[in-house]
Design an enzyme around this catalytic site. Structure first.
Site, short mmCIF file in Angstrom:
data_model
loop_
_atom_site.label_atom_id
_atom_site.label_comp_id
_atom_site.label_asym_id
_atom_site.label_seq_id
_atom_site.Cartn_x
_atom_site.Cartn_y
_atom_site.Cartn_z
N ARG A 36 0.82 -1.21 0.00
CA ARG A 36 0.00 0.00 0.00
C ARG A 36 0.85 1.26 0.00
O ARG A 36 0.45 2.28 -0.57
CB ARG A 36 -0.96 -0.04 1.20
CG ARG A 36 -2.09 -1.06 0.98
CD ARG A 36 -2.71 -1.48 2.30
NE ARG A 36 -3.90 -2.32 2.14
CZ ARG A 36 -3.88 -3.64 1.88
NH1 ARG A 36 -2.73 -4.28 1.71
NH2 ARG A 36 -5.02 -4.31 1.80
N ARG A 132 -5.48 -18.38 -9.46
CA ARG A 132 -6.32 -17.78 -8.42
C ARG A 132 -7.47 -16.96 -9.00
O ARG A 132 -7.36 -16.38 -10.08
CB ARG A 132 -5.44 -16.94 -7.49
CG ARG A 132 -4.41 -17.83 -6.80
CD ARG A 132 -3.53 -17.08 -5.86
NE ARG A 132 -4.30 -16.53 -4.75
CZ ARG A 132 -3.77 -15.73 -3.84
NH1 ARG A 132 -2.49 -15.38 -3.93
NH2 ARG A 132 -4.51 -15.27 -2.85
N ASP A 329 -4.07 -15.65 7.13
CA ASP A 329 -2.81 -16.21 6.63
C ASP A 329 -2.11 -17.09 7.67
O ASP A 329 -1.06 -17.68 7.38
CB ASP A 329 -1.87 -15.08 6.20
CG ASP A 329 -2.41 -14.34 4.97
OD1 ASP A 329 -3.14 -14.97 4.18
OD2 ASP A 329 -2.10 -13.15 4.81
N ARG A 404 3.90 -19.80 2.89
CA ARG A 404 3.46 -20.03 4.27
C ARG A 404 3.34 -21.52 4.60
O ARG A 404 3.47 -21.92 5.75
CB ARG A 404 2.15 -19.29 4.54
CG ARG A 404 2.30 -17.78 4.40
CD ARG A 404 1.21 -17.02 5.11
NE ARG A 404 1.02 -15.69 4.54
CZ ARG A 404 1.80 -14.64 4.77
NH1 ARG A 404 2.83 -14.74 5.57
NH2 ARG A 404 1.55 -13.48 4.20
C1 S3P Z 1 -4.22 -9.08 2.05
C2 S3P Z 1 -5.47 -9.58 2.29
C3 S3P Z 1 -5.73 -11.02 2.52
C4 S3P Z 1 -4.46 -11.80 2.84
C5 S3P Z 1 -3.32 -11.42 1.96
C6 S3P Z 1 -3.02 -9.94 2.08
C7 S3P Z 1 -4.08 -7.63 1.82
O1 S3P Z 1 -6.31 -11.56 1.35
O2 S3P Z 1 -4.68 -13.19 2.76
O3 S3P Z 1 -2.15 -12.14 2.30
O4 S3P Z 1 -2.94 -7.11 1.90
O5 S3P Z 1 -5.09 -6.96 1.57
P1 S3P Z 1 -7.91 -11.42 1.08
O6 S3P Z 1 -8.22 -9.99 0.99
O7 S3P Z 1 -8.14 -12.12 -0.24
O8 S3P Z 1 -8.56 -12.14 2.21
#
Ligand code: S3P
Length: 451
Positions: A36, A132, A329, A404
Site C-alpha cells: 500500500r 487464483r 494467513d 506459508r
Molecule cells: C491481504 C489480504 C488477505 C491476505 C493477503 C493480504 C491484503 O487476502 O490473505 O495475504 O494485503 O489486503 P484477502 O483480501 O483475499 O482475504
C-alpha cells in the site's frame, strides 16, 4: 509468465529438533502495508519516503509495476525507498505486461488502480497466481466501468480502466481486504462517493493509509455490525512518510516455534498489533501460550508492541469462523501449533483458505498426514487431534509454491520427533527472505536438502 527464482530448480529444506530458541527476532516490514505504501505513494502528489519496506519478491514486483505506470520509485538503501507520484488519475498506460509474480495482493490492488484510470494494462503472474480467482475483484470493478478483454477471470488478462469510474455501493460477497481496497483505489478518481460494505471486518490498512495521506473517509458500523466505508472521489492525496511495522504474519513463524520448542524465550520487537491482524495471538493465548505484549504504542497510524514469547503447553480450542479474517494467513501455522496441543482444535469457516497461494486447506491436510498427525475436514472446518509433545514428523511436505506452507512445516520440524522436509523453500523469498537467517539466529536447525 513470471521468471523469478521459483521457476528454477526446487530447493528442499529440512528442520530438525534442537535446542531452545532464544533472543530477539527481527521481523521484516508488513507485506500488506508495504504494497500500500508503494501504491498510495504513486497515487499521491509529491514525495513518499518509506522506511522498513519489505524487500520480498511480492513487494519488489509491485515496485516495478508502479514504475511501469509512470511513478518514480527509487531504492535509497536497505528497506528505505522513495516514491514520487503525480496524483490519482495521472498514471500512464504501461509498456509491456505487469508481472505480479506470486502476489495476489499486488495484482488485485492494481486492478483497482488501473480500473480508475483511462488506461489498459495486461496482468500476469506465476503458475500459482494464474490459478487464483480474479472475478471477485473484476466483477465489482466492472460495475464502476472497467472491463476485461474476453471476460477472462484468471491471469493473464487485459483490463481496460474507466476514465471516470462510476461511483457505486458494493457489499463484499467474500470478506476480502483486497477486494475492498481495489474498490476504494478505483473510487479515488470517481466523481462521486464509493461505498464498500463489509459484513465482517477485514484488515483496514488501506483506510488507515488513505487517511495518513490526507484523504477523508467516512466509516460507520451499522446495527448488524457491518462496516460502511465511504470515500469521495477527487480528493488529493499528499505524499507522506511511512514507517512499516513488523509483519505479524511473518512473526507468526518464530512466535509459534518459540511456543513449541521447550525452554524457548524470544522477543519480537515492534510487531504490528492492529486488531484486524491479531487473531493468531488471541487464539494461542486461549490455548494457554505464554505471550506478553509490552510497550504498546502507535507507529505511524498502526498499533505496535514488543512481544515476549515463552514455550509452554497448549490445549486445543474451538476457533470461531468470525475470527478468520484477522488470522487468515496464519491457519497453516496454527494447525502446526494445534498438532502439539493436548486435545482437539477445531478451526471453523476456512473456505477462503482454498484460494490462497495454494489450496491451503488441502496443503495443510497433506502436510499433517505426512507427519503422522490425525485430522478431519468437515465442510469448511479443519479439526486437528493434538498429540501433545509427541508429533512424529519425518514427512516430506509439498508446498505447492506457497511460502506459508513451507515456513509452517519447517516450524513443525523444530519440535517434532523426526525432522520435517519441505519440497521447496524458494517461495519464502516472496514474503520473508530472511526467514532462515532469523530462525538460525534464534538457534533453529534448518538444513538444505532432504533429511
Ligand atoms: C491481504 C489480504 C488477505 C491476505 C493477503 C493480504 C491484503 O487476502 O490473505 O495475504 O494485503 O489486503 P484477502 O483480501 O483475499 O482475504
Amino acid at each position: 509468465m513470471s521468471d523469478t527464482a521459483h521457476d528454477l530448480a526446487p530447493n528442499p529444506l529440512t528442520a530438525w529438533r534442537g535446542k531452545a530458541l532464544a533472543g530477539e527476532a527481527p521481523i521484516p516490514g508488513d507485506k500488506s502495508i508495504s504494497h500500500r505504501a508503494l501504491i498510495l505513494g504513486a497515487l499521491a502528489h509529491g514525495e513518499t519516503r518509506i522506511e522498513g519496506l519489505l524487500e520480498g519478491e511480492d513487494i519488489l514486483a509491485t515496485a516495478r509495476v508502479m514504475a511501469q505506470l509512470g511513478a518514480k520509485v527509487e531504492r535509497l538503501g536497505y528497506g528505505s525507498w522513495r516514491v514520487v507520484g503525480a496524483g490519482a488519475g495521472a498514471l500512464l498506460e504501461p509498456d509491456g505486461t505487469l508481472d505480479f509474480g506470486n502476489s495476489g495482493t499486488g495484482a488485485r490492488l492494481l486492478m483497482g488502480v488501473v480500473a480508475g484510470h483511462g488506461i489498459k494494462a495486461t496482468f500476469d503472474g506465476d503458475a500459482s497466481l494464474r490459478k487464483r480467482p480474479m472475478g471477485r475483484v473484476l466483477k465489482p470493478l466492472a460495475t464502476m466501468g472497467a472491463w476485461v478483454e474476453g471476460g477472462a477471470e484468471k491471469l493473464p488478462l487485459t483490463l481496460h480502466g474507466a476514465l471516470e469510474p462510476i461511483p457505486v455501493t458494493h457489499r463484499l460477497a467474500v470478506p476480502s481486504a483486497q477486494v475492498k481496497s481495489a474498490m476504494l483505489l478505483a473510487g479515488l478518481t470517481s466523481r462521486g462517493v464509493t461505498t464498500v460494505i463489509e459484513p465482517e471486518a477485514t484488515r483496514d490498512h488501506t483506510e488507515r493509509m488513505l487517511a495518513h495521506f490526507g484523504a477523508r473517509l467516512d466509516i460507520e458500523t451499522d446495527r448488524e455490525g457491518a462496516r460502511h466505508i465511504s470515500l469521495k472521489g477527487g480528493q488529493k492525496l499528499k505524499g507522506a512518510p511511512v514507517a512499516v511495522p513488523a509483519d505479524p504474519s511473518s512473526a507468526a513463524f518464530p512466535l509459534v516455534a518459540a511456543v513449541l520448542v521447550p525452554g524457548s524465550r524470544i522477543e519480537i520487537p515492534a510487531m504490528m498489533t492492529n486488531p484486524t491482524r491479531t487473531g493468531l495471538v488471541t487464539t494461542l493465548i486461549e490455548m494457554g501460550a505464554k505471550i506478553t505484549l509490552r510497550n504498546e504504542r502507535d507507529a505511524g497510524g498502526e498499533p505496535v508492541a514488543d512481544v515476549l514469547v515463552e514455550a509452554g503447553a497448549l490445549t486445543g480450542v474451538d476457533v470461531p469462523a468470525d475470527r478468520a479474517p484477522s488470522m487468515i494467513d496464519e491457519y497453516p501455522v496454527l494447525a502446526v501449533a494445534a498438532s502439539f496441543a493436548s486435545g482437539v482444535t477445531r478451526m471453523r469457516g476456512l473456505s477462503e483458505l482454498r484460494v490462497k497461494e495454494s489450496d491451503r486447506l488441502a496443503a495443510v491436510a497433506a502436510g499433517l498426514a505426512a507427519n503422522g498427525v490425525r485430522f478431519a475436514i468437515e465442510g469448511d472446518d479443519l479439526i486437528v487431534e493434538g498429540m501433545g509433545a509427541r508429533v512424529p514428523g519425518g514427512g516430506t511436505v509439498e508446498t505447492h509454491m506457497d511460502h506459508r506452507i513451507a515456513m509452517s512445516f519447517l516450524v513443525m520440524g523444530l519440535a517434532a520427533e523426526k525432522p520435517v522436509t519441505v519440497d521447496d523453500g524458494r517461495m519464502i523469498m516472496t514474503s520473508f527472505p530472511a526467514f532462515r537467517g532469523v530462525m538460525e539466529h534464534l538457534g533453529a536447525d534448518i538444513r538444505d536438502g532432504a533429511a
